[in-house]
Scaffold this active site. Sequence first.
Site, PDB file in Angstrom:
ATOM      1  N   GLY A  28      21.687  -9.016 -35.883  1.00  0.00           N
ATOM      2  CA  GLY A  28      22.994  -8.402 -35.940  1.00  0.00           C
ATOM      3  C   GLY A  28      23.502  -8.172 -34.531  1.00  0.00           C
ATOM      4  O   GLY A  28      22.763  -8.347 -33.553  1.00  0.00           O
ATOM      5  N   TYR A  29      24.747  -7.748 -34.429  1.00  0.00           N
ATOM      6  CA  TYR A  29      25.392  -7.577 -33.136  1.00  0.00           C
ATOM      7  C   TYR A  29      25.871  -6.146 -32.941  1.00  0.00           C
ATOM      8  O   TYR A  29      26.640  -5.634 -33.751  1.00  0.00           O
ATOM      9  CB  TYR A  29      26.558  -8.564 -32.985  1.00  0.00           C
ATOM     10  CG  TYR A  29      26.024  -9.965 -32.835  1.00  0.00           C
ATOM     11  CD1 TYR A  29      25.767 -10.488 -31.577  1.00  0.00           C
ATOM     12  CD2 TYR A  29      25.698 -10.724 -33.948  1.00  0.00           C
ATOM     13  CE1 TYR A  29      25.219 -11.752 -31.431  1.00  0.00           C
ATOM     14  CE2 TYR A  29      25.152 -11.988 -33.817  1.00  0.00           C
ATOM     15  CZ  TYR A  29      24.917 -12.491 -32.553  1.00  0.00           C
ATOM     16  OH  TYR A  29      24.348 -13.732 -32.407  1.00  0.00           O
ATOM     17  N   LEU A  30      25.388  -5.526 -31.870  1.00  0.00           N
ATOM     18  CA  LEU A  30      25.894  -4.222 -31.468  1.00  0.00           C
ATOM     19  C   LEU A  30      27.249  -4.393 -30.789  1.00  0.00           C
ATOM     20  O   LEU A  30      28.077  -3.498 -30.811  1.00  0.00           O
ATOM     21  CB  LEU A  30      24.909  -3.531 -30.519  1.00  0.00           C
ATOM     22  CG  LEU A  30      23.569  -3.156 -31.141  1.00  0.00           C
ATOM     23  CD1 LEU A  30      22.571  -2.747 -30.077  1.00  0.00           C
ATOM     24  CD2 LEU A  30      23.748  -2.050 -32.168  1.00  0.00           C
TER      25      LEU A  30
END
Length: 158
Positions: A28-30
């Site tokens: 996932g991407y912060l």
Amino acid sequence: MVEIERKFSVKNTNFLVNAKESFKITQGYLNSDKKRTVRVRIKGDKGFITVKGLSSDNGLSRFEWEKEILVKDAEALLLLCEDFVIDKTRYTIPFNDVIFEVDVFEGANKGLIIAEVELQSTDQQFEKPNWLADELTGDERFYNAYLSNHPFTTWKQH
């Protein structure tokens, strides 16, 4: 810490017979801003956090910094990620002098298969296996950060 890679679509699953290994990846991407992505990944039984910079104009290279972290920390960080998490299986396929990493996407990106090859220089020559199709290098739609916000199954045309 510059990553040089080329991406390709895959026309069939013939690559599977030459796969050296495979493992599940959840990521996932912060931050999915193309100028500075911050990715959290669980790859097999290891956790990672990665920062990537803006791609070069031709899409071949960009800054990349990666650090291994505890899986429990990666799991906690995945809960903070933007939109939706990507699930895929990665296959490692040696071919002549290079190694292709082929990602078979699942979930909201099901149907998408992308091959990447990391290179030592932007002008490195390599032979392409017959299962590769169109080059996708530099096409932002096929960056994982883009796919996390615009899943492949939602595209009007594949």
